[in-house]
Design an enzyme around this catalytic site. Structure first.
Site, short mmCIF file in Angstrom:
data_model
loop_
_atom_site.label_atom_id
_atom_site.label_comp_id
_atom_site.label_asym_id
_atom_site.label_seq_id
_atom_site.Cartn_x
_atom_site.Cartn_y
_atom_site.Cartn_z
CG HIS A 1 37.40 41.98 40.07
ND1 HIS A 1 37.74 43.26 40.45
CD2 HIS A 1 36.26 42.08 39.35
CE1 HIS A 1 36.82 44.10 39.98
NE2 HIS A 1 35.91 43.41 39.30
CB SER A 2 37.58 37.51 36.22
OG SER A 2 36.75 37.08 35.17
#
Length: 133
Positions: A52-53
């Protein structure tokens, strides 16, 4: 030491002692005030974490025990770094995709985060991440 974009290692102050060493983390050392701390443990060596970011949140990852790799991706380039020292953290700024892999037996990953958990701050789909880049 800058690694990639604004990502850098943070060396935490350490007191060396024959009885065992001590490293400490406090807000005046960090590039942000932390609001959350959590850790990953008992991660199988074949498992992947992260993926994820963050839109606004920053994080510092620390290998408290053992080792693991962090794959960093800014949407144009990827770099892989090894974390294996409990007195060194990896500061990951916003807008960087991260994946954690190759956990050694007994590895513990401590995460110091700039904010409380908010699902809306996560980008969990890589295609969506690339669109934002």
């Amino acid at each position: 030491m800058k690694i990639f974009n604004d990502i850098q290692y943070i060396n935490f102050p350490t007191i060396e002692d024959t009885r065992g060493n001590l490293a400490f983390i406090q807000n005046d050392i960090l590039p942000f005030e932390f609001k959350r701390i959590y850790y990953l443990f008992d991660v199988p060596s074949t498992a992947f974490r992260g993926g994820h970011s963050h839109i606004d949140q920053q994080e510092i990852l620390i290998a408290l025990s053992g080792s693991f790799e962090v794959v960093l991706d800014d949407g144009h380039e990827k770099r892989t770094v090894l974390l294996n020292k409990p007195n060194v953290g990896l500061h990951i700024t916003t807008g960087i995709w991260r994946e954690l892999q190759n956990f050694s037996s007994g590895a513990v990953c401590l995460v110091v985060a700039s904010d409380v958990f908010d699902e809306a701050d996560y980008i969990r789909d890589y295609a969506d991440f690339l669109k934002l880049k």
